[in-house]
Write a protein that holds these residues in place. Structure first.
Motif, PDB file in Angstrom:
ATOM      1  N   ALA A   1     -66.311 -21.857 105.320  1.00  6.07           N
ATOM      2  CA  ALA A   1     -65.341 -21.289 104.532  1.00  6.07           C
ATOM      3  C   ALA A   1     -65.582 -22.071 103.024  1.00  6.07           C
ATOM      4  O   ALA A   1     -65.438 -20.854 102.191  1.00  6.07           O
ATOM      5  N   ILE A   2     -65.664 -23.012 102.994  1.00  5.56           N
ATOM      6  CA  ILE A   2     -65.965 -23.582 101.528  1.00  5.56           C
ATOM      7  C   ILE A   2     -67.069 -23.429 101.132  1.00  5.56           C
ATOM      8  O   ILE A   2     -67.378 -22.854  99.700  1.00  5.56           O
ATOM      9  N   PHE A   3     -68.315 -23.246 101.980  1.00  5.89           N
ATOM     10  CA  PHE A   3     -69.649 -22.713 101.540  1.00  5.89           C
ATOM     11  C   PHE A   3     -69.311 -21.289 100.968  1.00  5.89           C
ATOM     12  O   PHE A   3     -69.952 -20.964  99.881  1.00  5.89           O
ATOM     13  N   GLY A   4     -68.811 -20.679 101.856  1.00  4.96           N
ATOM     14  CA  GLY A   4     -68.156 -19.100 101.168  1.00  4.96           C
ATOM     15  C   GLY A   4     -67.823 -19.046 100.068  1.00  4.96           C
ATOM     16  O   GLY A   4     -68.194 -18.193  99.255  1.00  4.96           O
ATOM     17  N   GLY A   5     -66.857 -20.109  99.660  1.00  6.61           N
ATOM     18  CA  GLY A   5     -66.437 -20.019  98.345  1.00  6.61           C
ATOM     19  C   GLY A   5     -67.025 -20.257  97.324  1.00  6.61           C
ATOM     20  O   GLY A   5     -67.032 -19.657  96.132  1.00  6.61           O
ATOM     21  N   ILE A   6     -67.879 -21.400  97.613  1.00  2.41           N
ATOM     22  CA  ILE A   6     -69.012 -21.683  96.450  1.00  2.41           C
ATOM     23  C   ILE A   6     -69.929 -20.536  96.221  1.00  2.41           C
ATOM     24  O   ILE A   6     -70.105 -20.011  94.992  1.00  2.41           O
ATOM     25  N   VAL A   7     -70.446 -19.856  97.413  1.00  2.00           N
ATOM     26  CA  VAL A   7     -71.257 -18.732  97.177  1.00  2.00           C
ATOM     27  C   VAL A   7     -70.642 -17.588  96.620  1.00  2.00           C
ATOM     28  O   VAL A   7     -71.291 -16.921  95.359  1.00  2.00           O
ATOM     29  N   TRP A   8     -69.350 -17.543  96.699  1.00  2.00           N
ATOM     30  CA  TRP A   8     -68.680 -16.329  95.995  1.00  2.00           C
ATOM     31  C   TRP A   8     -68.596 -16.353  94.331  1.00  2.00           C
ATOM     32  O   TRP A   8     -68.606 -15.650  93.839  1.00  2.00           O
ATOM     33  N   ILE A   9     -68.681 -17.666  93.998  1.00  2.00           N
ATOM     34  CA  ILE A   9     -68.665 -17.961  92.598  1.00  2.00           C
ATOM     35  C   ILE A   9     -69.958 -17.981  92.066  1.00  2.00           C
ATOM     36  O   ILE A   9     -70.305 -17.541  91.030  1.00  2.00           O
ATOM     37  N   ALA A  10     -70.859 -18.639  92.922  1.00  2.00           N
ATOM     38  CA  ALA A  10     -72.559 -18.991  92.416  1.00  2.00           C
ATOM     39  C   ALA A  10     -73.270 -17.855  92.252  1.00  2.00           C
ATOM     40  O   ALA A  10     -73.965 -17.535  91.390  1.00  2.00           O
ATOM     41  N   VAL A  11     -73.219 -16.868  92.999  1.00  2.00           N
ATOM     42  CA  VAL A  11     -73.947 -15.475  92.969  1.00  2.00           C
ATOM     43  C   VAL A  11     -73.647 -14.761  91.892  1.00  2.00           C
ATOM     44  O   VAL A  11     -74.594 -14.576  90.831  1.00  2.00           O
TER      45      VAL A  11
END
Length: 589
Positions: A263-273
């Motif tokens: 879920a934390i990884f998903g939060g990073i991807v949500w902003i990074a992409v």
């Protein structure tokens, strides 16, 4: 020797240790990142909390919810309102209240999930998100038109300290989710996702499991929305659009958001992409396309990134260390030691003077004009094993469903210890002591053996009790992951777990399916001891007549929905009508 690793104390300490490491990392990032990246980091943390909640309702409970950011909007709206009202308690109290308000809304939205599944539920939740978006555009957030900015906590008023505060909230949410996932709620979510019938059969409430999943998911969504209000000061409806909720759902599916770290990884991807697309000069709306492609890949492959990584790790560990069977514990005062291979004995005869545990009288079930059961009656004495046999299509499965409450529309009566069970649901009957197993695999592979046993037993168990029962039935150790064992072994675990529930009556529906001949014999030897050892009666449905002969003192035979014969084992099996039903008239000549 009793195990040391994986003890309850270690499991309790683990999330706090990881949380302390997370807080340390958050502090280092708060003092080292530049101002713009601090803002992005807050957004990533907020997204991680929302995805963490979405992982509960979608990943753990298996329901499609496309309105997570609408719950976030509820939290942001409550925080903004309380800020305008200058309500007591300050931002932290407002944040909690916003999360709770979103949780209430989540329960209301989750009510259709009690009847709807799959695409139909997705349509309802997406429709709710669209309606909420239109409403927010019209009414706006409190204070937005007047420029009343949401006040942050005094100790976290600047962006750097607010980022650390958001990390602190994430850690608290993560620890809370860890304990919920490890407890009865988490087991019920995973169980209801795998099999609603299996969940009801152990006395767990299917509606309760679904609604708690929606409530916790929405609460976390509300908390994330409250943090957004504190981050931007003046929240607007455009931050909580349905298309963003849809993209967040896809990202949660892709990453495996029911796993906290993913879920934390998903939060990073949500902003990074979107940020990478911006730097490359590509419109950020293409980020939704990327999320969509990743989501389609996850849905079509049936796996997600987080679970794929874990599966690879577990397979590697399993190759190094084969599945261990539970070993009997050393003898302790007041408790009999379990023998690894119980000696076979003759079936114990029923006590004719004892009142029966289960009484079925004139049971009838019809599907239209077809009578699946017609006037079936039987009585199961205490502490005995009764065999229920018959050719395919004889009505055995229908009988089990009717007795256990999955077919409430039947004629006749079913009573347990003299209590009429008429009108009681499968869940209520299971709680009273009517338990069953299934022909199909109903054991959630996402649980460990111990978590499944505790969930099914519905009572406090010591690890000694669990280890003893697992050893008694030849099951793997408590810490074994169920997805690492075969279906036949999972059936043994299902039997052991239901036995530990101490039911009054346990109906075993072909428990030996998938077992070898040697395992059949071992199961029969263990079943012989089970009634006296665990204080219950068993109804055994089995096609293996050798197993039936070895454990059943009495037998009831069904044929075309009616009782063909019933009584002591030897008499029933020697009945020409029974032999004809099993072997056919030609073979009898």
């Amino acid at each position: 020797m009793r195990r040391v690793s994986g003890t309850p104390a270690a499991r309790i300490a683990l999330p706090f240790i990881v949380g302390a490491i997370g807080l340390a990392a958050g502090y280092l990032l708060s003092v080292s990142l530049s101002g713009y990246f601090v803002f992005l980091a807050v957004s990533a943390v907020v997204a991680a909390i929302a995805i963490l909640g979405l992982g509960i309702v979608t990943g753990s409970a298996g329901m499609i919810a496309l309105c997570q950011l609408t719950f976030a909007a509820v939290g942001a709206w409550i925080v903004s309102l309380l800020n305008v009202l200058n309500a007591p308690g300050g931002f932290i109290v407002w944040l909690i209240l916003g999360g709770l308000a979103a949780g209430v809304v989540g329960v209301l939205v989750g009510l259709p999930a009690l009847r709807l599944r799959g695409v139909n539920l997705a349509v309802v939740t997406l429709g709710f998100a669209a309606a909420a978006d239109v409403t927010l555009v019209q009414i706006q957030f409190p204070g937005s038109t007047d420029g009343v900015s949401v006040l942050r906590p005094d100790a976290f008023s600047d962006d750097r300290s607010y980022f650390f505060f958001s990390v602190l909230v994430l850690v608290i949410c993560g620890i809370g989710v860890y304990f919920l996932q490890s407890g009865r709620w988490g087991s019920s979510w995973k169980s209801v996702a795998f099999s609603e019938r299996g969940t009801a059969s152990v006395g767990a409430s299917v509606p309760g499991s679904k609604l708690t999943a929606f409530a916790v998911s929405a609460t976390l969504g509300g908390v994330s929305g409250g943090l957004i209000a504190g981050q931007v000061g003046l929240p607007f409806a455009s931050s909580f659009s349905p298309i963003q909720s849809l993209a967040l759902y896809v990202l949660a599916i892709m990453s495996g958001a029911y796993l906290i770290d993913m879920a934390i990884f998903g939060g990073i991807v949500w902003i990074a992409v979107p940020e990478l697309l911006k730097r490359w000069g590509i419109p950020q709306d293409w980020g939704f396309v990327i999320f969509g492609v990743l989501g389609v890949q996850a849905l079509t492959s049936g796996s997600n990134l987080g679970q794929s990584i874990r599966n690879a790790w577990w397979k590697r560990q399993a190759a190094k260390r084969p599945v261990e069977l539970a070993a009997p514990l050393a003898e302790e005062p007041g408790r009999d030691a379990v023998t690894a291979a119980p000696p076979a004995t003759a079936p114990a005869p029923a006590d004719p003077s004892a009142a029966p545990v289960l009484v079925v009288t004139d049971l009838g079930v019809a599907f239209g004009q077809v009578k699946a059961l017609n006037g079936v009656s039987l009585a199961v004495p205490p502490n005995t094993i009764m065999g229920l046999i018959g050719p395919n299509g004889a009505g055995k499965s229908t009988f089990v469903d009717a007795v256990t409450g999955f077919l409430p529309q039947h004629t006749g009566s079913v009573s347990l210890d003299g209590r009429d069970l008429r009108g009681l649901s499968a869940t209520a009957r299971a709680r009273l002591g009517v338990r069953r197993t299934f022909q199909q695999d109903r054991v959630p592979p996402t649980l460990t053996v111990e978590a499944y046993v505790r969930f099914v037993a519905r009572r406090r168990l010591t690890i000694a009790e669990i280890d003893d029962a697992l050893a008694f039935f030849g099951c793997p150790t408590a810490r074994t992951r169920l997805q690492n064992v075969d279906v036949g072994t999972r059936r043994l675990v299902e039997v052991a777990a239901n036995v530990l529930a101490r039911p009054r009556i346990l109906i075993l529906d072909e428990p030996a399916a998938g077992l070898s001949h040697e395992e059949h014999l071992e199961l029969g030897a263990r079943l012989l001891q089970a009634p006296a050892r665990f204080g219950m009666s068993i109804v055994l449905i089995e096609h293996d007549l050798d197993l039936v002969r070895s454990v059943c003192s009495t037998i009831t035979v069904l044929d075309f929905g009616e009782v063909l014969a019933s009584g002591p084992q030897a008499e029933v099996l020697a009945d020409p009508a029974v032999m004809k039903a099993y072997m056919g008239e030609t073979e009898m000549l």
